[in-house]
Design an enzyme around this catalytic site. Structure first.
Site, PDB file in Angstrom:
ATOM      1  N   GLY A  15       0.739  -1.238   0.023  1.00  0.00           N
ATOM      2  CA  GLY A  15       0.002  -0.034   0.006  1.00  0.00           C
ATOM      3  C   GLY A  15       0.733   1.284  -0.053  1.00  0.00           C
ATOM      4  O   GLY A  15       0.424   2.138   0.496  1.00  0.00           O
ATOM      5  N   ARG A  68     -15.771 -15.547  -9.145  1.00  0.00           N
ATOM      6  CA  ARG A  68     -15.455 -14.460  -9.294  1.00  0.00           C
ATOM      7  C   ARG A  68     -16.569 -13.507  -9.147  1.00  0.00           C
ATOM      8  O   ARG A  68     -16.555 -12.412  -8.752  1.00  0.00           O
ATOM      9  CB  ARG A  68     -14.656 -14.181 -10.611  1.00  0.00           C
ATOM     10  CG  ARG A  68     -13.330 -14.118 -10.571  1.00  0.00           C
ATOM     11  CD  ARG A  68     -12.722 -14.017 -12.198  1.00  0.00           C
ATOM     12  NE  ARG A  68     -11.316 -14.547 -12.133  1.00  0.00           N
ATOM     13  CZ  ARG A  68     -10.195 -14.163 -11.770  1.00  0.00           C
ATOM     14  NH1 ARG A  68     -10.297 -12.864 -11.093  1.00  0.00           N
ATOM     15  NH2 ARG A  68      -9.127 -14.724 -11.696  1.00  0.00           N
ATOM     16  N   MET A  93      -4.483  -7.062  -6.714  1.00  0.00           N
ATOM     17  CA  MET A  93      -3.835  -8.151  -7.282  1.00  0.00           C
ATOM     18  C   MET A  93      -4.965  -9.195  -7.911  1.00  0.00           C
ATOM     19  O   MET A  93      -4.488 -10.280  -7.946  1.00  0.00           O
ATOM     20  CB  MET A  93      -2.893  -8.774  -6.660  1.00  0.00           C
ATOM     21  CG  MET A  93      -1.729  -7.991  -6.293  1.00  0.00           C
ATOM     22  SD  MET A  93      -0.756  -7.286  -7.729  1.00  0.00           S
ATOM     23  CE  MET A  93       0.085  -8.696  -8.195  1.00  0.00           C
ATOM     24  N   ARG A  94      -6.327  -8.679  -8.162  1.00  0.00           N
ATOM     25  CA  ARG A  94      -7.164  -9.483  -8.750  1.00  0.00           C
ATOM     26  C   ARG A  94      -7.542  -9.260 -10.019  1.00  0.00           C
ATOM     27  O   ARG A  94      -8.036  -8.000 -10.032  1.00  0.00           O
ATOM     28  CB  ARG A  94      -8.452  -9.777  -7.932  1.00  0.00           C
ATOM     29  CG  ARG A  94      -8.213 -10.361  -6.283  1.00  0.00           C
ATOM     30  CD  ARG A  94      -7.658 -11.732  -6.381  1.00  0.00           C
ATOM     31  NE  ARG A  94      -8.515 -12.672  -6.961  1.00  0.00           N
ATOM     32  CZ  ARG A  94      -8.024 -13.862  -7.004  1.00  0.00           C
ATOM     33  NH1 ARG A  94      -6.894 -14.153  -7.052  1.00  0.00           N
ATOM     34  NH2 ARG A  94      -8.865 -14.950  -7.421  1.00  0.00           N
ATOM     35  N   LEU A  96     -10.173  -8.274 -12.736  1.00  0.00           N
ATOM     36  CA  LEU A  96     -11.781  -7.940 -12.583  1.00  0.00           C
ATOM     37  C   LEU A  96     -12.283  -8.490 -13.811  1.00  0.00           C
ATOM     38  O   LEU A  96     -11.790  -8.093 -15.071  1.00  0.00           O
ATOM     39  CB  LEU A  96     -12.017  -6.552 -12.298  1.00  0.00           C
ATOM     40  CG  LEU A  96     -11.456  -5.798 -11.174  1.00  0.00           C
ATOM     41  CD1 LEU A  96     -11.269  -4.480 -10.852  1.00  0.00           C
ATOM     42  CD2 LEU A  96     -12.007  -6.446 -10.006  1.00  0.00           C
ATOM     43  N   ASN A 110      -6.170   2.545 -12.541  1.00  0.00           N
ATOM     44  CA  ASN A 110      -5.016   1.549 -12.242  1.00  0.00           C
ATOM     45  C   ASN A 110      -3.757   2.315 -12.512  1.00  0.00           C
ATOM     46  O   ASN A 110      -3.668   3.241 -13.396  1.00  0.00           O
ATOM     47  CB  ASN A 110      -5.254   0.289 -12.958  1.00  0.00           C
ATOM     48  CG  ASN A 110      -4.035  -0.615 -12.412  1.00  0.00           C
ATOM     49  OD1 ASN A 110      -3.939  -1.049 -11.358  1.00  0.00           O
ATOM     50  ND2 ASN A 110      -3.340  -1.312 -13.503  1.00  0.00           N
ATOM     51  N   HIS A 112       0.387   1.095 -13.117  1.00  0.00           N
ATOM     52  CA  HIS A 112       1.122  -0.031 -13.933  1.00  0.00           C
ATOM     53  C   HIS A 112       2.534   0.500 -13.928  1.00  0.00           C
ATOM     54  O   HIS A 112       2.740   1.550 -14.471  1.00  0.00           O
ATOM     55  CB  HIS A 112       0.434  -0.474 -15.102  1.00  0.00           C
ATOM     56  CG  HIS A 112       1.370  -1.678 -15.534  1.00  0.00           C
ATOM     57  ND1 HIS A 112       1.067  -3.057 -15.210  1.00  0.00           N
ATOM     58  CD2 HIS A 112       2.181  -1.824 -16.487  1.00  0.00           C
ATOM     59  CE1 HIS A 112       1.991  -3.676 -15.820  1.00  0.00           C
ATOM     60  NE2 HIS A 112       2.789  -3.104 -16.583  1.00  0.00           N
ATOM     61  N   GLU A 146      -9.372  -6.025 -20.653  1.00  0.00           N
ATOM     62  CA  GLU A 146      -8.056  -6.720 -21.108  1.00  0.00           C
ATOM     63  C   GLU A 146      -7.155  -6.056 -20.132  1.00  0.00           C
ATOM     64  O   GLU A 146      -6.758  -4.934 -19.645  1.00  0.00           O
ATOM     65  CB  GLU A 146      -7.624  -6.386 -22.773  1.00  0.00           C
ATOM     66  CG  GLU A 146      -8.458  -6.902 -23.392  1.00  0.00           C
ATOM     67  CD  GLU A 146      -9.975  -6.086 -23.718  1.00  0.00           C
ATOM     68  OE1 GLU A 146      -9.699  -4.811 -23.441  1.00  0.00           O
ATOM     69  OE2 GLU A 146     -10.869  -6.692 -24.223  1.00  0.00           O
ATOM     70  N   GLU A 177       5.783   6.749  -9.348  1.00  0.00           N
ATOM     71  CA  GLU A 177       3.986   6.293  -9.073  1.00  0.00           C
ATOM     72  C   GLU A 177       3.472   7.270  -7.920  1.00  0.00           C
ATOM     73  O   GLU A 177       2.280   7.782  -7.933  1.00  0.00           O
ATOM     74  CB  GLU A 177       4.149   4.691  -8.727  1.00  0.00           C
ATOM     75  CG  GLU A 177       4.434   3.715  -9.753  1.00  0.00           C
ATOM     76  CD  GLU A 177       4.267   2.489  -9.313  1.00  0.00           C
ATOM     77  OE1 GLU A 177       3.304   2.153  -8.372  1.00  0.00           O
ATOM     78  OE2 GLU A 177       5.131   1.705  -9.787  1.00  0.00           O
TER      79      GLU A 177
END
Ligand code: GRF
Length: 218
Positions: A15, A68, A93-94, A96, A110, A112, A146, A177
């Site tokens: 976090g 899910r 880390m899931r 969707l 998000n 990355h 995707e 970030e």
């Protein structure tokens, strides 16, 4: 501040991006506030940051759900009950499903650790080193079904330096970030971000970068 955009921040681990968002939103003039922190991992270190910041958190442990769909239904309910208007994935880390992503279209972002669309997926820093590129970085983007796809809101580039290993790169990128994620949230909360034909348009965007950066410099 009145009319602050309400955020749900979703985490799975340490976090540090959540912390950057907490630090930014604590400022009374920041146009967004975190209304709920959600983790799918009961032991996520980031949950401690929620406690310290006195922000309510909820654990939605994916292992407790049969599939899910039922996990995401629970997640969706927690987010909606919190009143959140924007979901911010911060090391969540899931993957969707399309249904969830479509339900939150353009309200789900998000971060990355690469310059998308290059180096989607996991182990980005190893692959960056393997490819021998001279720059890498990080990207904040709207989420599409995707993985690591979607309209790009903001990016920061960092050089790949001689002798770098994956930890050096990860640290250099992570620092950026923590700058661009709160910045992206601010731009969205100020109503300056629009998605048009799957490209992001930012109203009155400044340009802080030089027009070119060369690496290496001979
Ligand atoms: C970051 O590198 C982020 O880009 C990626 O997952 C990592 C999360 O780190 N999506 P943290 O939990 O925010 O420290």
């Amino acid at each position: 501040m009145a009319n602050q955009l309400k955020l749900a921040v979703l985490i799975s681990g340490r976090g540090s991006n959540l912390q950057a968002l907490i630090d930014a939103t604590i400022e009374p003039t920041f146009p967004a506030e975190i209304t709920r922190i959600i983790s799918n991992e009961p032991d996520a270190a980031g949950l401690e940051r929620a406690v310290e910041a006195d922000i309510s958190s909820t654990i939605v442990p994916h292992r407790d759900y049969l599939d899910r769909q039922s996990f995401e239904a629970a997640l969706d309910k927690v987010v909606r009950d919190s009143g959140a208007e924007l979901i911010v994935l911060a090391g969540f880390m899931r993957l969707l499903t399309r249904d969830f992503v479509d339900a939150w279209r353009d309200k789900l972002i998000n971060i990355h650790p690469s310059l998308l669309p290059s180096f989607k997926g996991m182990h980005t820093h190893e692959r960056v080193l393997e490819a021998g590129v001279r720059f890498t970085g990080c990207t904040v983007h709207y989420v599409r079904p995707e993985m690591d796809e979607g309209p790009i809101i903001i990016q920061a580039a960092v050089p790949v330096l001689p002798g770098d290993n994956k930890n050096d790169l990860a640290a250099r990128i992570l620092k950026q970030e923590h700058v661009i994620y709160p910045l992206a949230v601010r731009l969205i909360a100020e109503g300056r971000v629009r998605v048009q034909k799957e490209r992001v348009i930012i109203e009155d965007a400044g340009l802080s970068a030089p027009t070119s950066t060369i690496n290496p410099v001979p």
